[in-house]
Enzyme design. Structure first.
Site, PDB file in Angstrom:
ATOM      1  N   ASP A  27       2.025   7.110  -6.477  1.00  0.00           N
ATOM      2  CA  ASP A  27       1.472   6.097  -7.378  1.00  0.00           C
ATOM      3  C   ASP A  27       2.599   5.308  -8.043  1.00  0.00           C
ATOM      4  O   ASP A  27       3.686   5.841  -8.280  1.00  0.00           O
ATOM      5  CB  ASP A  27       0.600   6.802  -8.432  1.00  0.00           C
ATOM      6  CG  ASP A  27      -0.328   5.829  -9.140  1.00  0.00           C
ATOM      7  OD1 ASP A  27      -0.506   4.698  -8.647  1.00  0.00           O
ATOM      8  OD2 ASP A  27      -0.867   6.202 -10.199  1.00  0.00           O
ATOM      9  N   TRP A  32       5.671  -0.972 -10.370  1.00  0.00           N
ATOM     10  CA  TRP A  32       7.104  -1.145 -10.071  1.00  0.00           C
ATOM     11  C   TRP A  32       7.375  -2.616  -9.756  1.00  0.00           C
ATOM     12  O   TRP A  32       8.341  -3.207 -10.244  1.00  0.00           O
ATOM     13  CB  TRP A  32       7.477  -0.269  -8.869  1.00  0.00           C
ATOM     14  CG  TRP A  32       8.920  -0.301  -8.486  1.00  0.00           C
ATOM     15  CD1 TRP A  32       9.904   0.563  -8.896  1.00  0.00           C
ATOM     16  CD2 TRP A  32       9.554  -1.243  -7.598  1.00  0.00           C
ATOM     17  NE1 TRP A  32      11.104   0.218  -8.325  1.00  0.00           N
ATOM     18  CE2 TRP A  32      10.907  -0.885  -7.519  1.00  0.00           C
ATOM     19  CE3 TRP A  32       9.108  -2.339  -6.859  1.00  0.00           C
ATOM     20  CZ2 TRP A  32      11.839  -1.584  -6.738  1.00  0.00           C
ATOM     21  CZ3 TRP A  32      10.027  -3.048  -6.093  1.00  0.00           C
ATOM     22  CH2 TRP A  32      11.371  -2.667  -6.029  1.00  0.00           C
ATOM     23  N   ARG A  40       2.681  -7.399  -5.771  1.00  0.00           N
ATOM     24  CA  ARG A  40       2.414  -5.960  -5.605  1.00  0.00           C
ATOM     25  C   ARG A  40       2.863  -5.436  -4.245  1.00  0.00           C
ATOM     26  O   ARG A  40       3.361  -4.324  -4.116  1.00  0.00           O
ATOM     27  CB  ARG A  40       0.913  -5.685  -5.799  1.00  0.00           C
ATOM     28  CG  ARG A  40       0.438  -5.849  -7.226  1.00  0.00           C
ATOM     29  CD  ARG A  40      -1.069  -5.658  -7.300  1.00  0.00           C
ATOM     30  NE  ARG A  40      -1.452  -4.351  -6.805  1.00  0.00           N
ATOM     31  CZ  ARG A  40      -1.406  -3.220  -7.520  1.00  0.00           C
ATOM     32  NH1 ARG A  40      -1.016  -3.257  -8.776  1.00  0.00           N
ATOM     33  NH2 ARG A  40      -1.774  -2.081  -6.993  1.00  0.00           N
ATOM     34  N   HIS A  44       4.775  -1.978  -2.484  1.00  0.00           N
ATOM     35  CA  HIS A  44       4.338  -1.141  -1.359  1.00  0.00           C
ATOM     36  C   HIS A  44       5.440  -1.079  -0.292  1.00  0.00           C
ATOM     37  O   HIS A  44       5.662  -0.033   0.312  1.00  0.00           O
ATOM     38  CB  HIS A  44       3.041  -1.688  -0.759  1.00  0.00           C
ATOM     39  CG  HIS A  44       1.867  -1.614  -1.707  1.00  0.00           C
ATOM     40  ND1 HIS A  44       1.578  -0.506  -2.469  1.00  0.00           N
ATOM     41  CD2 HIS A  44       0.895  -2.529  -2.021  1.00  0.00           C
ATOM     42  CE1 HIS A  44       0.497  -0.723  -3.200  1.00  0.00           C
ATOM     43  NE2 HIS A  44       0.067  -1.947  -2.951  1.00  0.00           N
ATOM     44  N   LEU A 138       8.572  19.533  10.790  1.00  0.00           N
ATOM     45  CA  LEU A 138       7.746  19.110   9.648  1.00  0.00           C
ATOM     46  C   LEU A 138       6.430  18.560  10.174  1.00  0.00           C
ATOM     47  O   LEU A 138       6.420  17.791  11.141  1.00  0.00           O
ATOM     48  CB  LEU A 138       8.475  18.003   8.861  1.00  0.00           C
ATOM     49  CG  LEU A 138       7.697  17.392   7.690  1.00  0.00           C
ATOM     50  CD1 LEU A 138       7.610  18.386   6.519  1.00  0.00           C
ATOM     51  CD2 LEU A 138       8.363  16.103   7.193  1.00  0.00           C
ATOM     52  N   SER A 199      -7.636  11.929  -8.283  1.00  0.00           N
ATOM     53  CA  SER A 199      -8.073  10.745  -7.525  1.00  0.00           C
ATOM     54  C   SER A 199      -8.646  11.076  -6.146  1.00  0.00           C
ATOM     55  O   SER A 199      -8.277  10.435  -5.149  1.00  0.00           O
ATOM     56  CB  SER A 199      -6.916   9.751  -7.399  1.00  0.00           C
ATOM     57  OG  SER A 199      -6.472   9.352  -8.656  1.00  0.00           O
ATOM     58  N   GLU A 210       0.003  24.266  -7.407  1.00  0.00           N
ATOM     59  CA  GLU A 210       0.697  23.966  -8.659  1.00  0.00           C
ATOM     60  C   GLU A 210       0.761  22.449  -8.784  1.00  0.00           C
ATOM     61  O   GLU A 210       1.028  21.752  -7.789  1.00  0.00           O
ATOM     62  CB  GLU A 210       2.127  24.540  -8.629  1.00  0.00           C
ATOM     63  CG  GLU A 210       2.181  26.050  -8.536  1.00  0.00           C
ATOM     64  CD  GLU A 210       1.587  26.735  -9.766  1.00  0.00           C
ATOM     65  OE1 GLU A 210       1.724  26.183 -10.876  1.00  0.00           O
ATOM     66  OE2 GLU A 210       0.962  27.801  -9.615  1.00  0.00           O
TER      67      GLU A 210
HETATM   68  C1  FPP Z   1      -0.642   3.553  -5.197  1.00  0.00           C
HETATM   69  O1  FPP Z   1       0.090   2.719  -6.052  1.00  0.00           O
HETATM   70  C2  FPP Z   1      -0.172   3.347  -3.848  1.00  0.00           C
HETATM   71  C3  FPP Z   1      -0.939   2.915  -2.812  1.00  0.00           C
HETATM   72  C4  FPP Z   1      -2.370   2.609  -2.963  1.00  0.00           C
HETATM   73  C5  FPP Z   1      -0.352   2.650  -1.493  1.00  0.00           C
HETATM   74  C6  FPP Z   1       0.645   3.654  -1.038  1.00  0.00           C
HETATM   75  C7  FPP Z   1       1.452   3.047   0.043  1.00  0.00           C
HETATM   76  C8  FPP Z   1       2.771   3.253   0.241  1.00  0.00           C
HETATM   77  C9  FPP Z   1       3.553   4.220  -0.517  1.00  0.00           C
HETATM   78  C10 FPP Z   1       3.551   2.463   1.223  1.00  0.00           C
HETATM   79  C11 FPP Z   1       3.188   2.581   2.637  1.00  0.00           C
HETATM   80  C12 FPP Z   1       2.955   3.966   3.126  1.00  0.00           C
HETATM   81  C13 FPP Z   1       3.272   4.376   4.355  1.00  0.00           C
HETATM   82  C14 FPP Z   1       2.835   5.710   4.791  1.00  0.00           C
HETATM   83  C15 FPP Z   1       4.031   3.560   5.294  1.00  0.00           C
HETATM   84  P1  FPP Z   1      -0.634   1.528  -6.811  1.00  0.00           P
HETATM   85  O2  FPP Z   1      -0.604   0.330  -5.951  1.00  0.00           O
HETATM   86  O3  FPP Z   1      -2.001   1.956  -7.232  1.00  0.00           O
HETATM   87  O4  FPP Z   1       0.321   1.363  -8.026  1.00  0.00           O
HETATM   88  P2  FPP Z   1      -0.073   0.971  -9.528  1.00  0.00           P
HETATM   89  O5  FPP Z   1      -0.849   2.141 -10.087  1.00  0.00           O
HETATM   90  O6  FPP Z   1       1.259   0.815 -10.177  1.00  0.00           O
HETATM   91  O7  FPP Z   1      -0.864  -0.301  -9.462  1.00  0.00           O
END
Ligand code: FPP
Length: 249
Positions: A27, A32, A40, A44, A138, A199, A210
């Protein structure tokens, strides 16, 4: 850092002889990016780099299964531009990383529903899974279009025990429902980004996990952060509902 360095708590060591199953709710990508006046999707993209770092670091820390929450079934409700950018990122990740994962013994597995992906993404997923299937360093599970509640409901529909129902049989149905081989339960669940909730992630598999929450935003997550979480895990005393032998007398 060696696993033995982390293992300072004898009770924890006794309870954890096998490689860890670590699950991460990644998250904070959006925040960020917003903090840097970026779109946004830039968060990602940096998040995908953090995925790469984490996958590289995991085996060194005694992690045998790593489940990453990349896209929840509720994430379809985000703006179409963000959804399609995320799908594009998964596509790129699988295209770029599959060969290297195969070389490094990393078995890729995408867990969740499969009926809402584009045919091209589905093809990448099937290719990645087939070409890395031999990996034993892994087991990397990417949760995409994943909802734990939906998985439990699908497993319940598939579950037709002949005799007395057992948890082991239900676990098999849970795995089948999300297109995963049967895996050990989650030992350690990490959530980045400062929020403290599950979530709809792995609700069955985290029964005795844990929980570890960090305010680090996912794009900034480094090997040292993963090591700190694993170290915190080994400092915990897992009792699984029982009591320690010493206390029992
Ligand atoms: C949650 O942060 C993150 C996501 C919904 C997307 C996760 C995707 C990645 C880490 C990148 C791509 C992954 C792979 C496997 C290549 P958010 O967008 O909800 O962040 P916020 O809470 O700050 O808005």
């Amino acid at each position: 850092m060696k696993k033995s360095d982390l293992c300072r708590n004898p009770a924890a060591a006794r309870n954890q002889a096998s490689p860890l199953h670590v699950a991460i709710i990644m998250d904070g990508n959006g925040r960020w990016a917003t903090a840097r006046s970026l779109p946004r999707i830039a968060g990602h993209r940096r998040g995908a780099i953090a995925v790469r770092r984490t996958v590289e670091a995991a085996p060194k820390l005694g992690i045998g299964t790593l489940t990453l929450y990349a896209f929840s079934s509720d994430n379809w409700q985000r703006p179409a531009s963000e959804v399609s950018a995320l799908m594009q990122l998964f596509h790129e990740y699988l295209r770029k990383e599959t060969e290297e994962c195969a070389r490094n013994g990393i078995r890729i597995n995408v867990i969740g529903r499969r009926d809402r992906f584009s045919p091209a993404l589905l093809e990448d997923i099937e290719y990645a899974e087939k070409h890395t299937a031999h990996g034993s360093t892994l087991h990397l599970r990417l949760a995409v279009d994943y909802s734990a509640r939906d998985a439990i409901m699908r497993a319940a529909q598939l579950f037709k025990p002949e005799g007395e129902p057992t948890r082991e049989e239900f676990r098999r149905m849970m795995s089948k429902a999300i297109h995963s081989p049967v895996c050990p339960d989650v030992d350690l669940l990490i959530r980045t980004g400062g929020e403290q909730r599950l979530s709809d992630f792995l609700l069955w598999e985290t029964a005795y996990a844990e929980l570890y929450f960090t305010s680090r935003m996912w794009p900034d997550f480094e090997e040292a952060d993963l090591a700190a979480a694993v170290q915190a895990f080994y400092a915990r005393e897992r009792r699984f509902g029982t009591i320690l032998e010493a206390a029992a007398g």
